[in-house]
Structures are given as C-alpha cells and as structure tokens.
Design an enzyme around this catalytic site. Structure first.
Site, short mmCIF file in Angstrom:
data_model
loop_
_atom_site.label_atom_id
_atom_site.label_comp_id
_atom_site.label_asym_id
_atom_site.label_seq_id
_atom_site.Cartn_x
_atom_site.Cartn_y
_atom_site.Cartn_z
N CYS A 1 0.82 -1.21 0.00
CA CYS A 1 0.00 0.00 0.00
C CYS A 1 0.86 1.26 0.00
O CYS A 1 0.64 2.17 -0.79
CB CYS A 1 -0.93 -0.01 1.21
N CYS B 1 -1.50 1.72 -3.08
CA CYS B 1 -2.50 2.77 -2.86
C CYS B 1 -1.94 4.18 -2.81
O CYS B 1 -2.44 5.08 -3.49
CB CYS B 1 -3.25 2.53 -1.55
N LYS C 1 0.00 5.39 -5.99
CA LYS C 1 -1.01 5.38 -7.06
C LYS C 1 -1.94 6.59 -6.96
O LYS C 1 -2.20 7.29 -7.93
CB LYS C 1 -1.79 4.06 -6.98
N TYR D 1 -9.14 -3.43 -10.84
CA TYR D 1 -8.76 -2.18 -10.18
C TYR D 1 -7.50 -1.55 -10.82
O TYR D 1 -7.49 -0.39 -11.19
CB TYR D 1 -8.36 -2.46 -8.74
N GLU E 1 -7.22 1.90 -13.09
CA GLU E 1 -6.60 3.04 -12.40
C GLU E 1 -5.35 3.53 -13.15
O GLU E 1 -5.17 4.73 -13.38
CB GLU E 1 -6.24 2.66 -10.96
N HIS F 1 -27.12 21.25 0.25
CA HIS F 1 -27.30 21.85 -1.07
C HIS F 1 -26.36 23.02 -1.27
O HIS F 1 -26.18 23.80 -0.35
CB HIS F 1 -28.76 22.32 -1.21
N GLU G 1 -26.30 15.18 -2.45
CA GLU G 1 -27.72 15.37 -2.10
C GLU G 1 -28.62 14.45 -2.92
O GLU G 1 -29.73 14.11 -2.50
CB GLU G 1 -28.16 16.84 -2.23
P1 NDP Z 1 -8.27 -7.63 -10.00
O1 NDP Z 1 -8.57 -8.94 -9.40
O2 NDP Z 1 -9.03 -6.42 -9.61
O3 NDP Z 1 -8.36 -7.75 -11.58
C1 NDP Z 1 -7.64 -8.71 -12.29
C2 NDP Z 1 -7.99 -8.54 -13.76
O4 NDP Z 1 -7.17 -9.39 -14.53
C3 NDP Z 1 -9.44 -8.92 -14.03
O5 NDP Z 1 -9.93 -8.07 -15.02
C4 NDP Z 1 -9.29 -10.36 -14.54
O6 NDP Z 1 -10.32 -10.73 -15.40
C5 NDP Z 1 -7.99 -10.24 -15.31
N1 NDP Z 1 -7.30 -11.53 -15.45
C6 NDP Z 1 -7.04 -12.42 -14.48
N2 NDP Z 1 -6.36 -13.48 -15.00
C7 NDP Z 1 -6.21 -13.23 -16.31
C8 NDP Z 1 -5.62 -13.95 -17.38
N3 NDP Z 1 -5.03 -15.12 -17.18
N4 NDP Z 1 -5.66 -13.41 -18.62
C9 NDP Z 1 -6.26 -12.21 -18.82
N5 NDP Z 1 -6.83 -11.49 -17.85
C10 NDP Z 1 -6.82 -11.98 -16.60
O7 NDP Z 1 -6.70 -7.46 -9.78
P2 NDP Z 1 -5.74 -6.21 -9.92
O8 NDP Z 1 -4.45 -6.77 -10.39
O9 NDP Z 1 -6.35 -5.12 -10.69
O10 NDP Z 1 -5.60 -5.74 -8.41
C11 NDP Z 1 -5.20 -6.67 -7.41
C12 NDP Z 1 -5.90 -6.42 -6.12
O11 NDP Z 1 -5.35 -5.28 -5.50
C13 NDP Z 1 -7.40 -6.10 -6.24
O12 NDP Z 1 -8.21 -7.24 -6.25
C14 NDP Z 1 -7.64 -5.26 -5.04
O13 NDP Z 1 -7.94 -6.14 -3.99
C15 NDP Z 1 -6.34 -4.57 -4.80
N6 NDP Z 1 -6.39 -3.18 -5.27
C16 NDP Z 1 -7.26 -2.31 -4.69
C17 NDP Z 1 -7.32 -1.01 -5.12
C18 NDP Z 1 -8.30 -0.07 -4.49
O14 NDP Z 1 -8.80 -0.36 -3.41
N7 NDP Z 1 -8.62 1.07 -5.13
C19 NDP Z 1 -6.47 -0.50 -6.17
C20 NDP Z 1 -5.62 -1.51 -6.74
C21 NDP Z 1 -5.58 -2.79 -6.29
P3 NDP Z 1 -11.72 -11.32 -14.84
O15 NDP Z 1 -12.41 -10.18 -14.20
O16 NDP Z 1 -12.38 -11.78 -16.09
O17 NDP Z 1 -11.37 -12.42 -13.91
#
Ligand code: NDP
Length: 469
Positions: free
Chosen positions: A43, A48, A51, A180, A184, A438, A443
C-alpha cells in the site's frame, strides 16, 4: 524468564503486519517484525499511496481543460514525468520513515532481513544466519502481481510494481486486464498524455462491480480517450524497433512502448517455510485461516492479502489489530466482512458498498433500484459532457438499503460515508428523512423519490412492506 526470545514474531512490515506489531508491543508483548524490503508494504511503497498521488497528478489536465469555462487561460502547460516520479518517491520514503518511527515508539524490534520459518517456534534470519524463537508467528507477507500464462514476449511487460519507477513517461501504453489496477493506471497515464489501450478478456471491465458502474466507468474512460477493448486476450508481445506490439487472439496488433500486466495478485507464500511448518495453503497459495486469522498450525497466524480474504489495506489493518488484541489484550475479536466500502480511482472514479444490483436480484425476491444520473453543477459551466451516477439497491420487502454505487467525482468519499448507513441497516425511509446538503452531488443520494426499476420475482406478489401497510 520466558522460554522464547519473543512473544510475537511478525513476518512482513506492510499495513497488517505493522499494525499487529505495534498493538502487540503496546500491550506489553515482546515483538519483532522482519522486513526484507522497504518498510510499509504494498500500500505505502508500490500501491494505494503512490497510485493515488499519480491519480492526483493526472487530474490536473482535466482541471485545466475545465478551467477555460470558468474564465481561465493557462498558457505554456507542460508535464515532467521525472519530477512527478521523484516527488512521489520522496513522499513514499517519508511515509516509510513514519512507519519505522511508529514501530520504534511502540517498542517492537524491526529486523531488516528475510525470515524463514524453521518450525512452529523457530525463525531463521537470512541477513545474519541467526535463529530466534517465538511463542506466536504472524505472517503478513501480502501478495505479488501475477504475470499470467506464459506467452511469447512476456518478459517485455512490466507490472504495477515497476510503473512507479519508469525512466521515461510512456507515450503508448497497453494495459492487460480489467480490474482495479488496470483501470486506475490506464486513467493515470492517459491523463498524463500517453495514448492508452486497455485489453480485457471478459465482456465488460470491473467484473466484480455493479453493472451500472462497469458501463459508466468504461464509457467515461473512452470519452477521455482510453481505448477499451473487451472480449480479447493478449497472445504475444513482439519487440519492434520503436517498442512493442501486443498481438491478440482476434489478431489485433496494438503498438506500445510500455505493456502493463494487471491480471491480479497472488498471495506471497512461497519460500519461507510455511508448508514445511505444516501451514495449510489454499488453491492460490493463500494461507487458510479461521475467523481469528489462525492457520492450521495453532500458534501461526496470518493477516492481509496473504490470506486472500478481502484484499484491501483497511481490512489487513483491522485483521492485524484484532490478532494483537486477541493474543495479548484478552479480546475475542472477529471481523465483519459484509458491507466493506471500496473505491476504484479510475477516471471517472467509482465508489461502492454493499450488494450489486445483480447480487441483490439473485438473493432477494423484491428489489427496487433508485438511480440518478445527472450533470454536476461544475460540469455545466466547464462544458464537460459527462454525467454522474448515484444508485441505491433496496430490498422492497424490508425497505433496507442493500447497496450503494456511485460514479463520478468524489464517489469514493461518498462510499465511505454511505457505508456507515448501509452497515447500520438503514432503510430507504431513513435516507429520505435525511435533509439534503445543497448544492452538493451527494444530495442526490437522499432525494431519489421514485424507483427507476421495480424487480419482482413473482410479479403477482406485493412486497411485504406494501402488504403490511
Ligand atoms: P483484479 O482482481 O481487480 O483484476 C484482475 C484482472 O485481470 C481482471 O480483469 C481479470 O479478469 C484479469 N485476469 C485475471 N487473470 C487473467 C488472465 N489469465 N488473462 C487475462 N486477464 C486476466 O486485480 P488487480 O491486479 O487489478 O488488483 C489486485 C488487487 O489489488 C485487487 O483485487 C484489489 O484487492 C487490490 N487493489 C485495490 C485497489 C483499491 O482499493 N482502489 C487498487 C488496486 C488494487 P476477470 O475479471 O475476467 O477475472
């Protein structure tokens, strides 16, 4: 004299580990915490915090664009990536220092080393080869980006870890994934001026979110110039004279100088003796724990992303705090994983808490959807053609608000506040009875009078609330 060197040995000084170490030490336990990298964890160091700073940086472009409608003329605008990168790095270092000072103040001992579990009470420190003993072990080693299935040229791609340290600002960025991190980072680098493409395998990005959020974030990203391609996958990354080409299943060829893999993260459990110590791991390598974060070995605990429960910083912090209080403060705390608010710092931003419309429909027979899409006051004068969304998902039988979803400026802040009400089981009538502030965007949350949709599994059945009145 205790039979152990420490009461608690924490492996990993990220959000969850540091919180547990500090609280345990403040409760009088003899605590050590080992970290082989910079103190602060994902983080603070590569997640976080840096980012969000990049998000702030990228939003200035839009603010300058909008300022014209408010009478400003700004000439000579330019952006310098090394300045931003180095300022962000300096802030991260400063925060890491605060973490260290807070650990010191609490009395916990910070050990700069990789730690390997030798058995349930013995830890070997690779930095100096020492072995120490401990009553309890807490594993808080977080997660690590997955690089996906092996495809030709995968070695040319980077993960979010490297994005903060790039020598040069990308001119053409290809982001693989639709979660995510993908949305982002796409927003950040698009805002900073890179031609950005998102390549996602499913039919719509942000698969775990409410359908309205998914569609609106996609549309808002596209409006800002991000090319979002769904239903396609990367099959190779070819090196060219000017950079790379991402080749896809459907024969697209996407030119980029930077390819970012954002395909999820995996628990960091390999290579420090967990299995040898008898700690049960799940399918993704996560440490399997009970409601008290205790693993299959009775004195070994685990918190945060390494347990793959809800992978969010505030959750890891609460889990770490609970373990310390339970072990050394006589408490018996378990966490409630329902109704965890979360924000996606995409552009536009999304905020959410509780059930999506889709989940509510699967679980409840009578669901009302209240939805408002409106043009914020600011956008009218700025000439920005974009609407904001606020949405309530209501159980029509009890009037309870099951979920809240928002897209637009401040959506994350809204989710935090509405999250309190949703968690307290507020009803739609409670929202209606709350006076509006307001003029604000929030709101709208308390002024939606009529449902946009009424879903009834049995069209003949009246909702219980209506039939009771
Ligand atoms: P996510 O789990 O959010 O997303 C992973 C993405 O990769 C999904 O779109 C998934 O598709 C895709 N994917 C997974 N495997 C494959 C594959 N083999 N080939 C192609 N696409 C694939 O993970 P992130 O890496 O974005 O983030 C990791 C974690 O970090 C998050 O789950 C979250 O918990 C945390 N995080 C939180 C944030 C916040 O609170 N703002 C910001 C950044 C990270 P599908 O959906 O189809 O499975």
């Amino acid at each position: 004299m205790s039979e152990f060197d420490y009461d608690l040995f924490v492996i990993g000084a990220g959000s969850g580990g540091v919180r547990a170490a500090r609280i345990a030490a403040e409760l009088g336990a003899r605590v050590a915490i080992a970290e082989e990298d910079q103190v602060g964890g994902t983080c603070v160091i590569r997640g976080c915090v840096p980012k969000k700073l990049l998000v702030h940086a990228s939003e200035f472009a839009e603010a300058v664009e909008d300022s014209v409608g408010f009478g400003w003329t700004i000439d000579g605008l330019r952006f310098d990536w090394p300045t931003l990168r180095d300022h962000v790095r300096a802030d991260v270092n400063w925060l890491s220092g605060i973490y260290i000072r807070n650990l010191e103040k609490s009395g916990a001992e910070l050990i700069r080393s990789r730690a390997v579990i030798e058995d349930k009470h013995r830890i070997r420190l690779l930095a100096d080869g020492r072995t120490v003993t401990t009553r309890y072990i807490l594993v808080a080693t977080g997660g690590w980006p997955v690089r996906g299935t092996a495809i030709p040229g995968l070695e040319h791609a980077v993960t979010s870890n490297e994005m903060f340290h790039l020598d040069r600002m990308p001119e053409r960025l290809l982001v693989v994934g639709g979660g995510y991190i993908a949305v982002e980072f796409a927003g950040v680098f698009n805002g900073l001026g890179a031609k950005t493409t998102v390549l996602y395998r499913g039919h719509e990005i942000l698969s775990r979110f409410d359908g309205d959020i998914r569609r609106m974030v996609h549309a808002g990203m596209a409006k800002r110039g991000v090319e979002v391609i769904c239903g396609d996958m990367i099959t190779a990354i070819e090196k060219t004279e000017t950079g790379f080409v991402g080749v896809t299943l459907h024969d697209r060829r996407i030119a980029a100088d930077t390819v970012l893999l954002a395909m999820g993260r995996r628990p960091n459990t390999a290579g420090f003796g967990l299995e040898e110590a008898g700690v049960a791991l799940g399918k993704l390598g996560e440490i399997v724990v009970d409601a008290f974060s205790r693993s299959s070995v009775d004195n070994i605990y685990a918190v945060g992303d390494v347990t793959d429960r809800v992978n969010l910083t505030p959750v890891a912090i609460r889990e770490g705090h609970a373990v310390a209080e339970n072990l050394f403060g006589g408490a018996s705390i378990t966490l409630d994983y329902d109704c965890i608010p979360t924000a996606v710092f995409s552009q536009p931003e999304a905020g959410t808490v509780g059930l999506t419309e889709e989940t509510a429909l699967a679980r409840y027979p009578s669901v009302d959807i209240y939805r408002s899409t409106f043009k914020p006051l600011h956008h009218r004068v700025a000439g920005r053609d974009e609407r904001m969304l606020v949405k309530l998902v209501v159980d029509a039988d009890t009037d309870r608000v099951l979920g809240f979803h928002a897209v637009g400026h401040g959506a994350g802040e809204m989710a935090q506040l509405v999250g309190i009400a949703v968690r307290m089981r507020a009803t739609k009538a409670d929202f209606d009875a709350t006076m509006a502030v307001h003029p604000t965007q929030s709101e709208e949350i308390v002024t939606m009078r009529k449902p946009a949709e009424r879903h009834r599994r049995d069209p003949a059945a009246e909702p219980k609330l209506a039939s009771a009145s």
